[in-house]
Scaffold this motif. Structure first.
Motif, PDB file in Angstrom:
ATOM      1  N   GLU A 138       0.829  -1.209   0.000  1.00 27.66           N
ATOM      2  CA  GLU A 138       0.000   0.000   0.000  1.00 27.66           C
ATOM      3  C   GLU A 138       0.860   1.255   0.000  1.00 27.66           C
ATOM      4  O   GLU A 138       0.577   2.216  -0.733  1.00 27.66           O
ATOM      5  N   VAL A 139       1.901   1.259   0.801  1.00 24.40           N
ATOM      6  CA  VAL A 139       2.785   2.432   0.833  1.00 24.40           C
ATOM      7  C   VAL A 139       3.593   2.515  -0.461  1.00 24.40           C
ATOM      8  O   VAL A 139       3.738   3.602  -1.043  1.00 24.40           O
ATOM      9  N   ARG A 140       4.110   1.385  -0.925  1.00 28.82           N
ATOM     10  CA  ARG A 140       4.897   1.373  -2.164  1.00 28.82           C
ATOM     11  C   ARG A 140       4.069   1.907  -3.335  1.00 28.82           C
ATOM     12  O   ARG A 140       4.543   2.718  -4.130  1.00 28.82           O
ATOM     13  N   ASP A 141       2.820   1.450  -3.444  1.00 25.31           N
ATOM     14  CA  ASP A 141       1.990   1.855  -4.577  1.00 25.31           C
ATOM     15  C   ASP A 141       1.538   3.304  -4.469  1.00 25.31           C
ATOM     16  O   ASP A 141       1.419   4.008  -5.483  1.00 25.31           O
ATOM     17  N   ALA A 142       1.288   3.768  -3.247  1.00 25.84           N
ATOM     18  CA  ALA A 142       0.824   5.145  -3.068  1.00 25.84           C
ATOM     19  C   ALA A 142       1.891   6.166  -3.436  1.00 25.84           C
ATOM     20  O   ALA A 142       1.585   7.246  -3.962  1.00 25.84           O
ATOM     21  N   PHE A 143       3.147   5.836  -3.174  1.00 27.05           N
ATOM     22  CA  PHE A 143       4.222   6.815  -3.363  1.00 27.05           C
ATOM     23  C   PHE A 143       5.250   6.388  -4.407  1.00 27.05           C
ATOM     24  O   PHE A 143       6.229   7.103  -4.628  1.00 27.05           O
ATOM     25  N   HIS A 144       5.039   5.229  -5.010  1.00 25.88           N
ATOM     26  CA  HIS A 144       5.936   4.739  -6.069  1.00 25.88           C
ATOM     27  C   HIS A 144       7.389   4.727  -5.603  1.00 25.88           C
ATOM     28  O   HIS A 144       8.302   5.220  -6.279  1.00 25.88           O
ATOM     29  N   CYS A 145       7.587   4.166  -4.412  1.00 26.81           N
ATOM     30  CA  CYS A 145       8.927   4.123  -3.834  1.00 26.81           C
ATOM     31  C   CYS A 145       9.386   2.665  -3.713  1.00 26.81           C
ATOM     32  O   CYS A 145       8.577   1.767  -3.469  1.00 26.81           O
ATOM     33  N   PRO A 146      10.682   2.406  -3.882  1.00 26.03           N
ATOM     34  CA  PRO A 146      11.195   1.044  -3.859  1.00 26.03           C
ATOM     35  C   PRO A 146      11.323   0.484  -2.453  1.00 26.03           C
ATOM     36  O   PRO A 146      11.441   1.223  -1.470  1.00 26.03           O
ATOM     37  N   VAL A 147      11.315  -0.844  -2.384  1.00 23.92           N
ATOM     38  CA  VAL A 147      11.439  -1.582  -1.130  1.00 23.92           C
ATOM     39  C   VAL A 147      12.800  -2.255  -1.080  1.00 23.92           C
ATOM     40  O   VAL A 147      13.223  -2.896  -2.061  1.00 23.92           O
ATOM     41  N   TYR A 148      13.471  -2.151   0.069  1.00 22.88           N
ATOM     42  CA  TYR A 148      14.784  -2.753   0.289  1.00 22.88           C
ATOM     43  C   TYR A 148      14.679  -3.813   1.387  1.00 22.88           C
ATOM     44  O   TYR A 148      14.052  -3.592   2.422  1.00 22.88           O
ATOM     45  N   LEU A 149      15.358  -4.942   1.155  1.00 21.59           N
ATOM     46  CA  LEU A 149      15.308  -6.077   2.081  1.00 21.59           C
ATOM     47  C   LEU A 149      16.591  -6.880   1.931  1.00 21.59           C
ATOM     48  O   LEU A 149      17.175  -6.933   0.834  1.00 21.59           O
ATOM     49  N   HIS A 150      17.026  -7.542   2.990  1.00 21.70           N
ATOM     50  CA  HIS A 150      18.220  -8.376   2.885  1.00 21.70           C
ATOM     51  C   HIS A 150      17.954  -9.582   1.994  1.00 21.70           C
ATOM     52  O   HIS A 150      16.874 -10.182   2.033  1.00 21.70           O
ATOM     53  N   GLU A 151      18.956  -9.945   1.221  1.00 15.94           N
ATOM     54  CA  GLU A 151      18.807 -11.026   0.251  1.00 15.94           C
ATOM     55  C   GLU A 151      18.475 -12.368   0.900  1.00 15.94           C
ATOM     56  O   GLU A 151      17.853 -13.231   0.264  1.00 15.94           O
ATOM     57  N   LYS A 152      18.853 -12.571   2.149  1.00 11.98           N
ATOM     58  CA  LYS A 152      18.572 -13.852   2.800  1.00 11.98           C
ATOM     59  C   LYS A 152      17.086 -14.048   3.097  1.00 11.98           C
ATOM     60  O   LYS A 152      16.669 -15.153   3.454  1.00 11.98           O
ATOM     61  N   GLU A 153      16.305 -12.982   2.956  1.00 13.94           N
ATOM     62  CA  GLU A 153      14.868 -13.110   3.152  1.00 13.94           C
ATOM     63  C   GLU A 153      14.100 -12.714   1.894  1.00 13.94           C
ATOM     64  O   GLU A 153      12.937 -12.301   1.954  1.00 13.94           O
ATOM     65  N   ALA A 154      14.733 -12.893   0.750  1.00 15.04           N
ATOM     66  CA  ALA A 154      14.129 -12.478  -0.517  1.00 15.04           C
ATOM     67  C   ALA A 154      12.772 -13.116  -0.754  1.00 15.04           C
ATOM     68  O   ALA A 154      11.862 -12.490  -1.303  1.00 15.04           O
ATOM     69  N   GLU A 155      12.594 -14.369  -0.339  1.00 16.29           N
ATOM     70  CA  GLU A 155      11.343 -15.083  -0.597  1.00 16.29           C
ATOM     71  C   GLU A 155      10.294 -14.868   0.493  1.00 16.29           C
ATOM     72  O   GLU A 155       9.144 -15.284   0.330  1.00 16.29           O
ATOM     73  N   TRP A 156      10.677 -14.246   1.586  1.00 14.52           N
ATOM     74  CA  TRP A 156       9.778 -14.183   2.742  1.00 14.52           C
ATOM     75  C   TRP A 156       8.561 -13.304   2.496  1.00 14.52           C
ATOM     76  O   TRP A 156       7.488 -13.544   3.060  1.00 14.52           O
ATOM     77  N   LEU A 157       8.690 -12.276   1.685  1.00 18.71           N
ATOM     78  CA  LEU A 157       7.542 -11.430   1.399  1.00 18.71           C
ATOM     79  C   LEU A 157       6.442 -12.220   0.696  1.00 18.71           C
ATOM     80  O   LEU A 157       5.257 -11.920   0.845  1.00 18.71           O
ATOM     81  N   LEU A 158       6.835 -13.211  -0.060  1.00 21.09           N
ATOM     82  CA  LEU A 158       5.902 -13.978  -0.888  1.00 21.09           C
ATOM     83  C   LEU A 158       5.340 -15.204  -0.202  1.00 21.09           C
ATOM     84  O   LEU A 158       4.361 -15.785  -0.682  1.00 21.09           O
ATOM     85  N   ASP A 159       5.934 -15.610   0.910  1.00 24.89           N
ATOM     86  CA  ASP A 159       5.660 -16.933   1.478  1.00 24.89           C
ATOM     87  C   ASP A 159       5.202 -16.821   2.937  1.00 24.89           C
ATOM     88  O   ASP A 159       6.008 -16.554   3.827  1.00 24.89           O
ATOM     89  N   PRO A 160       3.912 -17.062   3.211  1.00 27.49           N
ATOM     90  CA  PRO A 160       3.411 -16.977   4.589  1.00 27.49           C
ATOM     91  C   PRO A 160       4.073 -17.969   5.541  1.00 27.49           C
ATOM     92  O   PRO A 160       4.143 -17.708   6.747  1.00 27.49           O
ATOM     93  N   ALA A 161       4.563 -19.086   5.019  1.00 30.84           N
ATOM     94  CA  ALA A 161       5.237 -20.048   5.891  1.00 30.84           C
ATOM     95  C   ALA A 161       6.564 -19.487   6.390  1.00 30.84           C
ATOM     96  O   ALA A 161       6.970 -19.745   7.531  1.00 30.84           O
ATOM     97  N   LEU A 162       7.238 -18.715   5.558  1.00 27.52           N
ATOM     98  CA  LEU A 162       8.510 -18.120   5.962  1.00 27.52           C
ATOM     99  C   LEU A 162       8.294 -16.875   6.815  1.00 27.52           C
ATOM    100  O   LEU A 162       9.004 -16.673   7.815  1.00 27.52           O
ATOM    101  N   ASN A 163       7.346 -16.033   6.442  1.00 24.50           N
ATOM    102  CA  ASN A 163       7.168 -14.778   7.198  1.00 24.50           C
ATOM    103  C   ASN A 163       6.370 -14.944   8.482  1.00 24.50           C
ATOM    104  O   ASN A 163       6.228 -14.001   9.253  1.00 24.50           O
ATOM    105  N   GLY A 164       5.871 -16.156   8.726  1.00 26.00           N
ATOM    106  CA  GLY A 164       5.260 -16.468  10.010  1.00 26.00           C
ATOM    107  C   GLY A 164       3.764 -16.301  10.076  1.00 26.00           C
ATOM    108  O   GLY A 164       3.145 -16.706  11.068  1.00 26.00           O
ATOM    109  N   SER A 165       3.147 -15.746   9.045  1.00 25.07           N
ATOM    110  CA  SER A 165       1.703 -15.502   9.141  1.00 25.07           C
ATOM    111  C   SER A 165       0.888 -16.783   9.063  1.00 25.07           C
ATOM    112  O   SER A 165      -0.245 -16.831   9.559  1.00 25.07           O
ATOM    113  N   SER A 166       1.453 -17.840   8.496  1.00 29.09           N
ATOM    114  CA  SER A 166       0.708 -19.102   8.419  1.00 29.09           C
ATOM    115  C   SER A 166       0.636 -19.805   9.765  1.00 29.09           C
ATOM    116  O   SER A 166      -0.135 -20.752   9.937  1.00 29.09           O
TER     117      SER A 166
END
Length: 210
Positions: free
Chosen positions: A65-93
């Motif tokens: 929501e913030v990225r789309d509202a302001f067209h700003c890039p997101v930065y994250l460590h490479e070791k968690e590259a898949e975590w944004l996409l995967d509820p099992a990794l990010n803990g929400s599951s």
């Protein structure tokens, strides 16, 4: 200048760092994206980047929501590259009765670089694993503050019972990187009140026992 904004049911702290030009860096927009976007617009701030200290669900819920509202890039460590996409990794599951949390992939992955400059902001980067494998602490020397996510809290440390967590590694990260900063350095944690490096050196029982 920065603003601490607790968001969501777990009251995860988002932070907005901004300058006199109204440029802003948003750290860990974890929930309540519409409310956060409205606040940023009300303050006439212009986010130029979203920096994630790590990718657990309670820190990423409002990223898109913030990225789309302001067209700003997101930065994250490479070791968690898949975590944004995967509820099992990010803990929400792990949570029953809650919507699974996901976000689109980060625009930029951080590795072992030591500094990051975005507009007029320059940060020292410390890879501080233990709470999660890709936890990053961002040190903004100009205001003597670290945005450390769930690495270090007031009289506490991050939990280590989630994927990639390790208490020995976490304590090593804290001692190697954070406790070498000036004692006056403000610790802007992912949960709870602000503290300082000096206060945690004196009063944090987890650090004293290490």
């Amino acid at each position: 200048m920065f603003k601490q904004i607790p968001l969501g049911p777990i009251q995860t702290n988002a932070y907005v760092l901004y300058n006199e030009k109204k440029e802003a860096i948003v750290f860990d927009p974890g929930a309540e994206g519409q409310a956060l976007v409205q606040w940023l617009n009300k303050e006439t701030l212009k986010p130029i980047a979203i920096l994630l200290t790590h990718a657990h669900f309670d820190h990423i819920g409002a990223v898109d929501e913030v990225r789309d509202a302001f067209h700003c890039p997101v930065y994250l460590h490479e070791k968690e590259a898949e975590w944004l996409l995967d509820p099992a990794l990010n803990g929400s599951s792990r949570l029953t009765g809650r919507t699974l949390t996901t976000a689109r992939a980060a625009d930029h992955l951080l590795g072992e670089q030591k500094t990051l400059t975005l507009g007029d902001f320059t940060f020292s980067l410390y890879h501080t694993p233990g709470h999660s494998p890709g936890s990053i602490t961002y040190y903004y020397k100009e205001e003597d503050v670290i945005f450390s996510g769930d690495v270090l809290f007031q009289q506490g440390i991050g939990r280590t019972d989630l994927i990639g967590g390790n208490q020995d590694v976490l304590l090593q990260s804290i001692h190697q990187y954070l406790l070498t900063l000036p004692e006056s350095t403000v610790v802007a944690s992912g949960h709870g009140p602000l503290t300082t490096i000096g206060a945690e050196m004196d009063h944090n029982p987890f650090l004293a026992a290490y």
